[in-house]
Design an enzyme around this catalytic site. Sequence first.
Site, short mmCIF file in Angstrom:
data_model
loop_
_atom_site.label_atom_id
_atom_site.label_comp_id
_atom_site.label_asym_id
_atom_site.label_seq_id
_atom_site.Cartn_x
_atom_site.Cartn_y
_atom_site.Cartn_z
CG HIS A 77 -4.32 -21.31 5.96
ND1 HIS A 77 -4.25 -21.31 4.59
CD2 HIS A 77 -4.13 -22.61 6.34
CE1 HIS A 77 -4.01 -22.53 4.15
NE2 HIS A 77 -3.95 -23.33 5.19
CD GLU B 291 -0.12 2.45 8.30
OE1 GLU B 291 -1.08 1.72 8.60
OE2 GLU B 291 0.93 2.03 7.79
CB CYS C 149 -2.82 -16.95 2.26
SG CYS C 149 -2.70 -18.14 3.62
CB CYS D 173 -6.63 -17.34 2.71
SG CYS D 173 -6.37 -18.98 3.43
CE LYS E 107 -2.11 -1.09 3.81
NZ LYS E 107 -1.40 -2.38 4.02
#
Length: 203
Positions: free
Chosen positions: A184, A88, A145, A181, A15
């Site tokens: 998990h 943020e 993931c 994910c 990001k």
Amino acid sequence: MAKLYFHYATMNAGKSTLLLQASYNYQERGMHTLLLVAGHYKRDDRGYISSRIGLEAEAELFGDGDDLLALVSEHHAHRGLHCVFVDEAQFLSEAQVWQLARVADRLGIPVMAYGLRTDFQGKLFTGSQALLALADELREVRTICRCGRKATMVVRLGADRKVAREGEQVAIGKEAYVSLCRRHWEEEMGRVTAEDLVGFAGG
């Protein structure tokens, strides 16, 4: 017409890199941008937006109760802004999200907000909840993931490298989070029995 954008993702999705690149693109064309970052991310009383690949830029800090419409208006009057970037953004208050919406609606300046959608317990942050409700455009920044599926959740690791299942919502230290994910994440959080021994649940 200027819009309020929310770019959301889990940890390690890039990001901040995307934010810094987008701001650079404006500046390369002689346009002015304003970078804002949550007060949790200050160094020597100054704000910085930094990415894992080494990009960094100084940013103005915002905290609880700050009027972001007034802050942006002041900067805009001084040099004329072409875009506002917020890193943020999950730490914004609902009132501050409305203020950023007014930056787009009343000042005609696009606002690009980047942040996490949910915390380590799978709950929406206040700022993210407001952005999901108010943003003109939602853009998912994807990462994966350990199993290769799209990561949509994060777990927090304690000093012992074990998954934390309780605690305060905010704990600054990016190295303490892992993106997973949903399947998990549930296994690591103990919500279901782990079906494999990969990762922290089996350790």
